[in-house]
Design a protein around this motif. Structure first.
Motif, PDB file in Angstrom:
ATOM      1  N   PRO A 152       0.544  -1.676  -0.013  1.00 48.26           N
ATOM      2  CA  PRO A 152      -0.219  -0.037   0.105  1.00 48.26           C
ATOM      3  C   PRO A 152       1.184   1.172  -0.352  1.00 48.26           C
ATOM      4  O   PRO A 152       1.925   1.525  -0.201  1.00 48.26           O
ATOM      5  CB  PRO A 152      -1.075  -0.086   0.991  1.00 48.26           C
ATOM      6  N   PRO A 153       0.616   2.311   0.274  1.00 54.29           N
ATOM      7  CA  PRO A 153       0.690   3.606  -0.130  1.00 54.29           C
ATOM      8  C   PRO A 153       1.966   4.071   1.160  1.00 54.29           C
ATOM      9  O   PRO A 153       1.243   4.088   2.896  1.00 54.29           O
ATOM     10  CB  PRO A 153      -0.098   5.651  -0.793  1.00 54.29           C
ATOM     11  N   ARG A 154       2.891   4.589   1.254  1.00 50.74           N
ATOM     12  CA  ARG A 154       3.772   4.487   2.414  1.00 50.74           C
ATOM     13  C   ARG A 154       4.564   5.541   1.927  1.00 50.74           C
ATOM     14  O   ARG A 154       5.013   5.666   0.996  1.00 50.74           O
ATOM     15  CB  ARG A 154       5.073   3.772   2.402  1.00 50.74           C
ATOM     16  N   PRO A 155       4.675   6.858   3.081  1.00 50.44           N
ATOM     17  CA  PRO A 155       5.264   7.858   2.694  1.00 50.44           C
ATOM     18  C   PRO A 155       6.990   7.894   2.087  1.00 50.44           C
ATOM     19  O   PRO A 155       7.534   6.343   2.744  1.00 50.44           O
ATOM     20  CB  PRO A 155       5.889   8.289   4.590  1.00 50.44           C
ATOM     21  N   PRO A 205       5.020  11.585  -2.023  1.00 49.48           N
ATOM     22  CA  PRO A 205       6.283  12.025  -1.039  1.00 49.48           C
ATOM     23  C   PRO A 205       6.738  11.662   0.352  1.00 49.48           C
ATOM     24  O   PRO A 205       5.567  11.138   1.012  1.00 49.48           O
ATOM     25  CB  PRO A 205       5.224  13.411  -1.413  1.00 49.48           C
ATOM     26  N   THR A 206       7.344  11.847   0.605  1.00 49.17           N
ATOM     27  CA  THR A 206       8.284  12.454   2.655  1.00 49.17           C
ATOM     28  C   THR A 206       6.871  12.954   3.405  1.00 49.17           C
ATOM     29  O   THR A 206       6.233  13.655   3.042  1.00 49.17           O
ATOM     30  CB  THR A 206       9.029  12.106   2.561  1.00 49.17           C
ATOM     31  N   GLY A 250      -2.278   7.714   7.480  1.00 55.27           N
ATOM     32  CA  GLY A 250      -3.667   8.097   7.459  1.00 55.27           C
ATOM     33  C   GLY A 250      -4.520   9.279   6.834  1.00 55.27           C
ATOM     34  O   GLY A 250      -4.943   9.660   6.325  1.00 55.27           O
ATOM     35  N   ASP A 251      -3.233   9.567   5.703  1.00 54.85           N
ATOM     36  CA  ASP A 251      -4.312  10.796   4.404  1.00 54.85           C
ATOM     37  C   ASP A 251      -4.580   9.647   3.734  1.00 54.85           C
ATOM     38  O   ASP A 251      -3.868   8.399   3.902  1.00 54.85           O
ATOM     39  CB  ASP A 251      -2.605  10.865   4.403  1.00 54.85           C
ATOM     40  N   VAL A 309       0.338   4.193   5.211  1.00 51.47           N
ATOM     41  CA  VAL A 309       0.493   3.662   6.529  1.00 51.47           C
ATOM     42  C   VAL A 309       1.903   3.478   6.542  1.00 51.47           C
ATOM     43  O   VAL A 309       2.253   3.994   5.578  1.00 51.47           O
ATOM     44  CB  VAL A 309      -0.491   2.109   6.300  1.00 51.47           C
ATOM     45  N   GLY A 310       2.488   3.217   7.458  1.00 50.71           N
ATOM     46  CA  GLY A 310       4.021   2.886   8.403  1.00 50.71           C
ATOM     47  C   GLY A 310       4.654   1.103   7.390  1.00 50.71           C
ATOM     48  O   GLY A 310       5.239   1.440   7.593  1.00 50.71           O
ATOM     49  N   SER A 311       3.560   0.715   7.864  1.00 44.78           N
ATOM     50  CA  SER A 311       3.761   0.117   7.784  1.00 44.78           C
ATOM     51  C   SER A 311       2.117  -1.687   7.418  1.00 44.78           C
ATOM     52  O   SER A 311       1.545  -1.133   7.263  1.00 44.78           O
ATOM     53  CB  SER A 311       4.356  -1.622   9.262  1.00 44.78           C
ATOM     54  N   TYR A 312       2.939  -2.789   6.967  1.00 42.82           N
ATOM     55  CA  TYR A 312       1.514  -3.554   6.248  1.00 42.82           C
ATOM     56  C   TYR A 312       2.121  -4.815   6.103  1.00 42.82           C
ATOM     57  O   TYR A 312       3.405  -5.937   6.264  1.00 42.82           O
ATOM     58  CB  TYR A 312       1.372  -2.934   4.874  1.00 42.82           C
TER      59      TYR A 312
END
Length: 763
Positions: A427-430, A500-501, A508-509, A538-541
């Motif tokens: 999933p999308p992660r910074p 982006p970072t 949560g965006d 998310v930060g992890s998955y």
């Protein structure tokens, strides 16, 4: 990566086994230059495959599935050719999986893999030799490594990198699949080598218990294991068995260097009706031994294909010439499912298979009677009909063979262009990239001469790459013009997006992307010309997960009775051994209408069976290899959609989980995928952001706490039944769950009109 699979077709007669018949699906590796025009990279993938001891050809087998890691590779099912198109592609390795079976026999029996290196030099398989310096570890001597830098994979995991033409690995005893990638991330074929001290050879022998010459419920497969100590110096000790059906016998105290044992471990499997219907019995065995302080393990999967020559084949097809006969050019009809009952019983089975697949039911009891109906999906009922949708009292006499029953479809010409968009792991992660896939499909009966696909990206991200050429960029995404989309055909576009970072984005965006297609003249269903996906940063998955396209929040005012919830279940083999099969089970929530389940896509060929609210996908003989980082190797997925039941209301919450089984291992249960109907998507509920609970797994008491007052705690089973509910009205509480049975449950907390659903395991 390279998969040479041998399957034993047992010929069962009068209690003895005839000579075995082997087949081999040989993986292909090829390197090609980059380019823009279509290029045939392999003339015929069957050229090095066999069937019944002979070369597999299009005259004695037929393809049953095709899946690809990208839109760059496709398989021409009329010629067996692999075609590279839509280039230039990013330099690297791409894969395509294919399956074939004997005409009229077993489904998806033989599976092969094509790896195409695009834009880089061919990478040869490494040379690997073994030496045993001591009894605890094994040294692999690897040579022939590519110049310019390389990465070495051992059983699908990167273990070392370097630049020299040779290297060594110190490994634990066992089977090792050594593969190398060069500095351009192009993969070599693997070199398979046994570097362990323990080897096992397991034979399954059919026993005709009632001596009737037919595999029946209650007959047996008797297994015998021969264990061999491959070491010339080390004694093995404490040898035990494991697996889905641990063998009887043992532990074996010692096994001297070079010695074998074929009398200690045995197992007897009683054939079930499920085995008969599948036409096969597969069991998984493991053996573990010690050498001093080191443990060595070997695994064996044994598949016995039963000689069940009798059964039912179900085929629905579009009868374009109206003669009631399936002619060669007439296509299978995938917009419906078969249902059947046995002996007028109460259980109704709904069965469908991958597009272009037939449904098989095997049977050995001539008394059993089947009533079978083909059901056209309601959204296609205005355009397709079947003259005789039901065939009753079908029996399968002994010696009748596989009898095909055809359901010819008549149709009214119509046009329907549809588009779907869904996510790919991760999933999308910074700071990382993620992928969306667009699938556009001609669901009508007339060819669509041309059209345009429009992709609108989330505002916060940028597009890194697109799998097709010829797109036209704009400020919000791109458009893509296509031509000549034939009836029943789908095409794909994979989009890689850069996140982006932090602090440009925050955990949560929600990122919203849309896909749309131009509405062709006469399109009968404009509601499927657009699709949207909402994904949370998310930060992890977890690689084994379930998600829904709305991202957890559905705007109630914009959702109609004709709209679907679209779920994607993803799975990944994070083990060290290929998975023979994968089974995914999903019990739908009571608020979902199980009769509206529709498949959107899947990574591999499957059979879907529905009994009531329970959906079961079987990916038989998937041979899913261990996953490889930063590739699609070892990954799989399925996408389906379903409508909520009539009467859904503002505030309704629909939780759902899936259970994923790799071979005969315990299930991996996904985290709850929770969807809520809300008034607005503009605000985010923070009331339960810091909700805490422990322990998990829980034996008796579950402790819960939150920064805001917890109103209620509700515990439901995976079937949606409320088994516990408590009014808390406090910041923390202790929940007594001692009265619950062992298993997986969903816990829902509510606070300040917000809700949060989590998974717990009751020990």
């Amino acid at each position: 990566m390279k998969k040479n699979y041998f399957f034993l077709l047992l010929v069962l007669a009068l209690g003895f086994m005839a000579p075995a018949v082997f087949a081999q699906a040989q993986s292909d590796y090829v390197s090609v230059s980059n380019g823009t025009g279509p290029t045939v990279v392999i003339q015929d993938v069957l050229a090095n495959d066999t069937y019944q001891g002979m070369q597999a050809t299009l005259s004695n087998v037929h393809f049953t599935s095709v899946s690809s890691t990208s839109g760059y590779l496709e398989l021409d099912q009329n010629t067996g050719s692999v075609i590279f198109s839509n280039g230039p592609a990013p330099t690297g390795s791409y894969q395509l999986q294919y399956s074939y079976d004997g005409i009229g026999l077993f489904n998806d029996l033989y599976t092969g893999l094509v790896t195409v290196n695009i834009g880089c030099a061919e990478v040869n398989a490494p040379n690997v030799t073994v030496s045993n310096p001591n009894c605890g570890t094994t040294t692999l001597n690897i040579s022939g490594l590519p110049p310019g830098g390389w990465w070495i994979y051992d059983n699908g995991t990167i273990v070392t990198t370097g630049t020299l033409p040779t290297t060594t690995l110190t490994v634990q005893p066992g089977h090792h699949s050594i593969q190398v990638a060069n500095f351009q991330n192009c993969l070599s074929p693997p070199t398979e080598i046994d570097a362990g001290f323990l080897d096992a050879f397991v034979v399954g022998t059919y026993v005709d218990t009632n001596s009737d010459g037919i595999p029946n419920v209650g007959d047996h497969i008797n297994y015998t294991a021969t264990l061999t100590n491959l070491s010339s110096v080390c004694t093995l000790s404490n040898i035990t068995s494991s697996g889905n059906s641990p063998m009887i016998g043992g532990p074996l105290a010692t096994l001297a260097a070079g010695a074998s044992n074929n009398s200690t471990f045995t197992y007897s499997h009683a054939i079930t009706q499920s085995n008969v219907n599948a036409g096969s019995v597969t069991n998984y065995f493991g053996f573990t031994a010690s050498t001093g302080s080191t443990t060595t393990t070997t695994f064996k999967i044994v598949s016995n294909y039963l000689n069940i020559a009798d059964g039912i084949k179900l085929v629905a097809f579009v009868d374009t010439n109206g003669n009631g006969i399936k002619d060669g050019a007439e296509q299978d009809f995938a917009q419906g499912s078969f249902s059947y009952v046995v002996n007028d019983g109460g259980t109704n089975y709904q069965v469908s298979a991958s597009p272009l697949h037939s449904v098989y039911i095997y049977e050995t009891n001539p008394i059993n009677s089947y009533d079978i109906t083909f059901n056209v999906y309601s959204e296609f009922a205005s355009w397709y009909s079947v003259a005789n949708p039901t065939i009753n009292n079908i029996t399968v006499p002994n010696g009748s063979g596989v009898v095909a029953y055809y359901f010819p479809m008549t149709f009214i010409p119509y046009t329907d262009l549809a588009v779907d968009i869904y996510n790919n792991n991760p999933p999308p992660r910074p700071g990382f990239t993620y992928q969306n896939t667009i699938k556009y499909t001609n669901r009508g009966s007339l060819a669509i001469a041309n059209g345009t696909v429009t992709f609108t990206k989330p505002a916060a991200v940028s597009i890194s790459s697109i799998s097709v050429t010829g797109t036209t960029a704009n400020a919000n995404g791109f458009t893509y013009d296509f031509t000549n989309l034939l009836p029943g055909h789908s095409r794909y576009i994979n989009i890689t997006l850069q996140v982006p970072t932090i602090p440009t984005v925050a955990l949560g965006d929600v990122l919203t992307a849309t896909a749309a297609v131009t509405i062709p003249a006469g399109d009968v269903d404009a509601s499927n010309n657009t699709d949207e996906i909402n994904q949370t940063i998310v930060g992890s998955y977890d690689p084994n997960d379930k998600t829904e396209n709305h991202g957890g929040k559905v705007l109630y005012s914009a959702f109609t009775a004709n709209d679907y919830l679209t779920y994607k279940i993803q799975f990944e083999n994070t083990g060290t051994f290929p998975a023979e099969f994968v089974r995914v089970v999903d019990v739908l929530d009571d608020k979902l209408d199980e009769t509206t389940v529709r498949m959107v896509d899947a990574s591999h060929s499957y059979t879907l069976t529905r009994v009531g609210k329970e959906l079961t996908w079987m990916f038989d003989d998937i041979q899913l290899p261990p996953s490889v980082a930063n590739t699609n190797i070892g990954h799989g997925y399925l996408v389906f959609k379903v409508k909520p039941k009539t009467g859904f209301a503002l505030g309704d919450v629909i939780p759902n989980i899936a259970s994923i089984y790799f071979d005969f291992n315990p299930p991996i249960v996904t985290e709850p995928c929770v969807t809520e109907f809300v008034n607005t998507l503009a605000t985010r509920d923070f009331a339960l952001d810091n909700f805490r609970y422990s322990p998990n797994p829980v034996k008796n008491n579950l402790k819960v706490s939150n920064d805001n007052v917890i109103d209620t705690i509700t515990v439901t089973s995976v079937l949606g039944q409320v088994v516990f509910e408590k009014s808390v009205n406090a910041l923390d509480a202790v929940i007594d769950l001692s009265g619950l049975s062992h298993g997986v449950y969903l816990i829902k907390a509510s606070s300040l009109s917000a809700t949060k659903t989590l998974k717990i395991v009751k020990e």
